[in-house]
Design an enzyme around this catalytic site. Structure first.
Site, PDB file in Angstrom:
ATOM      1  N   ARG A 257       0.828  -1.212   0.000  1.00 29.38           N
ATOM      2  CA  ARG A 257       0.000   0.000   0.000  1.00 29.38           C
ATOM      3  C   ARG A 257       0.856   1.253   0.000  1.00 29.38           C
ATOM      4  NH1 ARG A 257      -3.810  -2.555   4.779  1.00 29.38           N
ATOM      5  NH2 ARG A 257      -5.228  -3.730   3.408  1.00 29.38           N
ATOM      6  N   GLU A 377      -5.741  -4.101  -2.426  1.00 30.50           N
ATOM      7  CA  GLU A 377      -4.896  -3.745  -1.267  1.00 30.50           C
ATOM      8  C   GLU A 377      -5.676  -2.926  -0.240  1.00 30.50           C
ATOM      9  OE1 GLU A 377      -2.113  -5.118  -1.223  1.00 30.50           O
ATOM     10  OE2 GLU A 377      -1.470  -5.415  -3.281  1.00 30.50           O
ATOM     11  N   HIS A 380     -11.337   1.511  -0.899  1.00 22.98           N
ATOM     12  CA  HIS A 380     -11.435   2.912  -0.478  1.00 22.98           C
ATOM     13  C   HIS A 380     -12.164   3.024   0.862  1.00 22.98           C
ATOM     14  CE1 HIS A 380     -11.436   7.237  -1.285  1.00 22.98           C
ATOM     15  NE2 HIS A 380     -12.722   7.278  -0.987  1.00 22.98           N
TER      16      HIS A 380
END
Length: 398
Positions: A257, A377, A380
């Site tokens: 990330r 990953e 949102h």
């Protein structure tokens, strides 16, 4: 596989409105320049054709390894560069500037395959696998997401049991980057006590298959597939001895990330620069459309958001170098920067009008790619809840 090479010259120049380059070391600038040059020469000319064909340019893997793009923060003894995290971020930014899928290949190889072997593996495993992965001689994938468990990896069903000198692995993983071409996979599964462990599964092991996921509208130049395990006998020597529990794969995701937070800035920069140049050249009503207030408003907002994201990632990189970056800080950067890039891609496409949907320009490809990046990953909304838990101390996941 041959790809048609574009005749257009990649003359990208990155925006740096606040002089963020002044915060970078000479070595960091040199590495970024070499990666940018590599991307312009090796990736930009073929990436549109690769995306249109929905074919992964596998030949780039070896070249990326030679450039040091795989696991640059890994110590040199294991094939890495021993670089710092800002250097790593800059490399991911340059890769995603040309394509999110190509950056995904590097992120998976470095943060999700090499990192767990380095961090949780034995010295024998490090020496056996890391140099070849770093050189691009072998390609890896990371098996965590399952068909029924994405945002809730703790619910995984993939499991193994002991049988003599082997571990017998059953289950499947899905939405796995690099899977169709991977030589090995770092797979997370439960043991007989229900503890989550990491195993290195190698291609050629009986019962291990990697079917490709086709018909994607996003990440079309990246290979995505499944990892399927049907009584796969994995030597006990392939168990990562230092990995125990869900915290281990989540730490790997933090590293990935982090790289995404930098990469998304690259995609946003490319969309901004494409739209800026187009607006100056496109004539309507006897004047360049860059002279109209609404176009200037869009460009000004693009530059503002990119500048904010540059400062956010630079400070996060400083924190990472000092061992002080938290998971929630990484979540904030990943969430903010990907959403920012996706919004810029959508608005920049409007500046190009109908031309913006063609492969003559990269914007629509970036937009489609970022629809995946905003989800993988950690989605949102999941990153929003990670921040919410950090703020309130109350987890909202259940």
């Amino acid at each position: 596989m041959d790809f048609a090479r574009s005749q257009k010259t990649d003359d990208f120049i990155a925006p740096d409105f606040y002089g963020v380059d002044e915060l970078l070391s000479e070595e960091q600038l040199l590495v970024r320049a070499s990666v940018r040059d590599f991307c312009k020469k090796e990736i930009s000319p073929i990436i549109e054709d690769a995306a249109q064909q929905a074919k992964f340019p596998l030949f780039l893997v070896k070249k990326m390894g030679e450039m040091g793009l795989f696991g640059p923060v890994i110590p040199e003894i294991y094939g890495g560069m021993g670089a710092d995290y800002i250097t790593y971020g800059l490399m991911m930014q340059e890769l995603e500037r040309v394509d999110s899928g190509i950056r995904s290949t590097a992120s998976v190889q470095g943060s999700l395959v090499m990192f767990p072997i380095f961090e949780y593996g034995s010295e024998e495993q490090r020496l056996k696998y890391l140099p070849a992965l770093a050189a691009g001689e072998r390609l890896g994938s990371f098996g965590l997401t399952e068909p029924d468990f994405g945002s809730n990896p703790g619910g995984m069903r993939c499991h193994f049991y002991e049988e003599g000198d082997h571990l017998v692995l059953n289950g499947s993983k899905t939405w796995i980057s690099n899977a169709p071409f991977c030589d090995l996979a770092v797979v997370w599964a439960r043991n007989e006590e229900g503890r989550i462990k990491g195993l290195i599964v190698e291609r050629g092991m009986e019962g291990f298959s990697t079917p490709e996921i086709k018909n994607k509208w996003s990440l079309r130049a990246s290979a995505t597939g499944e990892l399927v395990f049907d009584h796969v006998r994995v030597p006990k020597a392939n168990l990562l001895p230092g990995a125990d529990g869900l915290r281990a794969p989540l730490r790997c995701l933090d590293n990935a990330r982090y790289g995404i937070s930098w990469g998304a800035v690259g995609a946003a920069m490319d969309c901004y620069e494409t739209a800026r140049k187009y607006a100056l050249e496109r004539i309507q009503f006897d004047r360049p459309i860059a002279s109209f207030q609404l176009v200037q408003k869009k460009l000004a907002e693009f530059l503002t958001e990119i500048t904010k994201a540059q400062l956010l990632t630079w400070k996060l990189g400083k924190n990472k170098n000092e061992g002080a970056a938290t998971s929630s800080q990484i979540s904030m950067a990943k969430r903010n920067n990907v959403a920012m890039a996706l919004n810029i891609a959508r608005e920049a496409r409007q500046i190009l009008g109908g031309n913006g949907i063609t492969g003559e320009y990269p914007i629509m490809r970036h937009m489609a790619n970022l629809e995946s990046v905003v989800t993988y990953e950690g989605t949102h909304d999941i990153h929003l809840l990670i921040l919410g838990q950090e703020i309130t101390g109350i987890p909202a996941f259940k």
